[in-house]
Design a protein around this motif. Sequence first.
Motif, mmCIF file in Angstrom:
data_model
loop_
_atom_site.group_PDB
_atom_site.id
_atom_site.type_symbol
_atom_site.label_atom_id
_atom_site.label_comp_id
_atom_site.label_asym_id
_atom_site.label_seq_id
_atom_site.Cartn_x
_atom_site.Cartn_y
_atom_site.Cartn_z
ATOM 1 N N PRO A 44 2.956 3.857 -7.332
ATOM 2 C CA PRO A 44 3.749 3.955 -6.103
ATOM 3 C C PRO A 44 4.452 2.623 -5.848
ATOM 4 O O PRO A 44 3.981 1.567 -6.291
ATOM 5 N N LEU A 45 5.573 2.665 -5.158
ATOM 6 C CA LEU A 45 6.340 1.448 -4.905
ATOM 7 C C LEU A 45 5.689 0.648 -3.779
ATOM 8 O O LEU A 45 5.898 0.925 -2.597
ATOM 9 N N ASN A 46 4.903 -0.339 -4.153
ATOM 10 C CA ASN A 46 4.235 -1.204 -3.191
ATOM 11 C C ASN A 46 5.039 -2.489 -3.095
ATOM 12 O O ASN A 46 5.011 -3.334 -3.996
ATOM 13 N N LEU A 47 5.780 -2.656 -2.004
ATOM 14 C CA LEU A 47 6.675 -3.802 -1.853
ATOM 15 C C LEU A 47 6.016 -4.978 -1.145
ATOM 16 O O LEU A 47 6.706 -5.880 -0.668
ATOM 17 N N ASP A 48 4.702 -4.977 -1.092
ATOM 18 C CA ASP A 48 3.993 -6.145 -0.580
ATOM 19 C C ASP A 48 4.420 -7.363 -1.403
ATOM 20 O O ASP A 48 4.429 -7.317 -2.630
ATOM 21 N N PRO A 49 4.801 -8.464 -0.743
ATOM 22 C CA PRO A 49 5.244 -9.654 -1.482
ATOM 23 C C PRO A 49 4.249 -10.133 -2.526
ATOM 24 O O PRO A 49 4.646 -10.720 -3.544
ATOM 25 N N TYR A 50 2.959 -9.868 -2.309
ATOM 26 C CA TYR A 50 1.968 -10.289 -3.300
ATOM 27 C C TYR A 50 2.255 -9.640 -4.638
ATOM 28 O O TYR A 50 2.285 -10.307 -5.683
ATOM 29 N N TRP A 51 2.462 -8.325 -4.650
ATOM 30 C CA TRP A 51 2.698 -7.624 -5.906
ATOM 31 C C TRP A 51 4.067 -7.952 -6.486
ATOM 32 O O TRP A 51 4.239 -7.995 -7.701
ATOM 33 N N VAL A 58 8.438 -9.676 -13.634
ATOM 34 C CA VAL A 58 9.106 -8.896 -14.680
ATOM 35 C C VAL A 58 8.338 -7.617 -14.980
ATOM 36 O O VAL A 58 8.930 -6.532 -15.078
ATOM 37 N N TYR A 59 7.018 -7.716 -15.125
ATOM 38 C CA TYR A 59 6.231 -6.504 -15.355
ATOM 39 C C TYR A 59 6.384 -5.557 -14.173
ATOM 40 O O TYR A 59 6.526 -4.341 -14.361
ATOM 41 N N THR A 60 6.380 -6.107 -12.961
ATOM 42 C CA THR A 60 6.539 -5.276 -11.768
ATOM 43 C C THR A 60 7.870 -4.532 -11.805
ATOM 44 O O THR A 60 7.930 -3.321 -11.543
ATOM 45 N N VAL A 61 8.935 -5.234 -12.151
ATOM 46 C CA VAL A 61 10.247 -4.589 -12.228
ATOM 47 C C VAL A 61 10.232 -3.471 -13.268
ATOM 48 O O VAL A 61 10.779 -2.380 -13.045
ATOM 49 N N SER A 62 9.579 -3.704 -14.407
ATOM 50 C CA SER A 62 9.571 -2.687 -15.458
ATOM 51 C C SER A 62 8.797 -1.441 -15.029
ATOM 52 O O SER A 62 9.228 -0.308 -15.301
ATOM 53 N N LYS A 63 7.653 -1.624 -14.368
ATOM 54 C CA LYS A 63 6.869 -0.463 -13.935
ATOM 55 C C LYS A 63 7.529 0.228 -12.748
ATOM 56 O O LYS A 63 7.558 1.468 -12.681
ATOM 57 N N GLY A 78 -19.192 1.613 -11.891
ATOM 58 C CA GLY A 78 -20.162 1.063 -10.955
ATOM 59 C C GLY A 78 -19.798 1.323 -9.507
ATOM 60 O O GLY A 78 -18.883 2.091 -9.191
ATOM 61 N N ASP A 79 -20.527 0.653 -8.620
ATOM 62 C CA ASP A 79 -20.324 0.862 -7.179
ATOM 63 C C ASP A 79 -19.092 0.148 -6.643
ATOM 64 O O ASP A 79 -18.600 0.482 -5.565
ATOM 65 N N ASP A 80 -18.617 -0.854 -7.369
ATOM 66 C CA ASP A 80 -17.478 -1.643 -6.889
ATOM 67 C C ASP A 80 -16.506 -1.888 -8.044
ATOM 68 O O ASP A 80 -16.360 -3.008 -8.529
ATOM 69 N N PRO A 81 -15.815 -0.835 -8.505
ATOM 70 C CA PRO A 81 -14.894 -0.999 -9.633
ATOM 71 C C PRO A 81 -13.719 -1.908 -9.265
ATOM 72 O O PRO A 81 -13.391 -2.082 -8.093
ATOM 73 N N ILE A 82 -13.104 -2.463 -10.292
ATOM 74 C CA ILE A 82 -11.971 -3.368 -10.077
ATOM 75 C C ILE A 82 -10.735 -2.545 -9.718
ATOM 76 O O ILE A 82 -10.323 -1.661 -10.471
ATOM 77 N N TRP A 83 -10.145 -2.853 -8.581
ATOM 78 C CA TRP A 83 -8.925 -2.135 -8.172
ATOM 79 C C TRP A 83 -7.784 -2.515 -9.099
ATOM 80 O O TRP A 83 -7.657 -3.666 -9.519
ATOM 81 N N ASP A 84 -6.945 -1.555 -9.417
ATOM 82 C CA ASP A 84 -5.848 -1.813 -10.331
ATOM 83 C C ASP A 84 -4.720 -2.558 -9.622
ATOM 84 O O ASP A 84 -4.656 -2.604 -8.378
ATOM 85 N N ILE A 85 -3.827 -3.136 -10.414
ATOM 86 C CA ILE A 85 -2.682 -3.809 -9.840
ATOM 87 C C ILE A 85 -1.777 -2.785 -9.148
ATOM 88 O O ILE A 85 -1.745 -1.616 -9.509
ATOM 89 N N PHE A 86 -1.079 -3.247 -8.136
ATOM 90 C CA PHE A 86 -0.188 -2.478 -7.271
ATOM 91 C C PHE A 86 -0.960 -1.605 -6.271
ATOM 92 O O PHE A 86 -0.336 -0.918 -5.458
#
Length: 278
Positions: free
Chosen positions: A154-161, A167-172, A266-274
């Motif tokens: 999904p298009l997450n325009l939070d400045p962090y992402w 460049v990877y963000t633009v490609s995805k 597990g109980d606390d999986p790593i959240w993916d980017i974006f």
Amino acid sequence: MSSAQRPLADRTLVVSGGSRGIGLAIALGAAAQGANIVLLAKAAEPHPKLPGTVYTAVTDVEAVGAKGVAVVGDVRSEEDVQRAIDTAVQTFGGVDIVINNASAIATEPTESLSAKKYDLMMDINVRGTFLLTKAALPHLKKSPNAHVVTLAPPLNLDPYWLGAHPVYTVSKYGMTLLSLGWAQEHKHSGIGFSCLWPQTYIATSAVTNLADGDTLASSSRSPQIMADAAVQILTAPAKEANGQTYIDAHLLAAAGITDLSGYGGGDDPIWDIFVDKP
């Protein structure tokens, strides 16, 4: 399982980068529901660090009782992509589903990111998605309940992402924008254009081959969660999927599947980017 119990029976799915990982998991999930599978991938020979080839992937497809064909090719090549679509049509009579899975990632800061890696991400992620979808469109238009699922967020325009890896963000996000654009451009075609993205890290070779891969993999979910989410999309009416950008866990929850412990992580999986963690 009878054909009535296999909702994708006689449907033909073409997936890019389907020799391993999420692409193969989705192919196998669809194959288990009766789909014919055409795998487009470069992996013709075994890799010392990466399991499987496009040929072993076909063997896996056949092991679940489905038909599969391997096409060795590069999603960046218009000729290779057209050959994959032609193979699907000649072998199975058409194309009903496209999975835009092939993707490249490089997250170095802009100053240290090479132009070669820039081109690789743009060519595989954006150009590859464009080429495969374009080549399939004439056949998808003839198919009832056709789907194009693009593995993009999904298009997450939070400045962090936006700033984490521009460049990877633009490609995805380019892949996502293509999907959303096609959903509007072809809204009367009966094709469902949607995106699918994992809520968490997925335990693929891309994760396990990192320096701390074993630790990361233990906090990552199995590719099966993406396969199960994709099957939910592909077995639903295309008009419901058109223009949607799905997160795997949210999609499964909407289908009544809320216990995700079987997918690992597990109980606390790593959240993916974006994906913003609550």
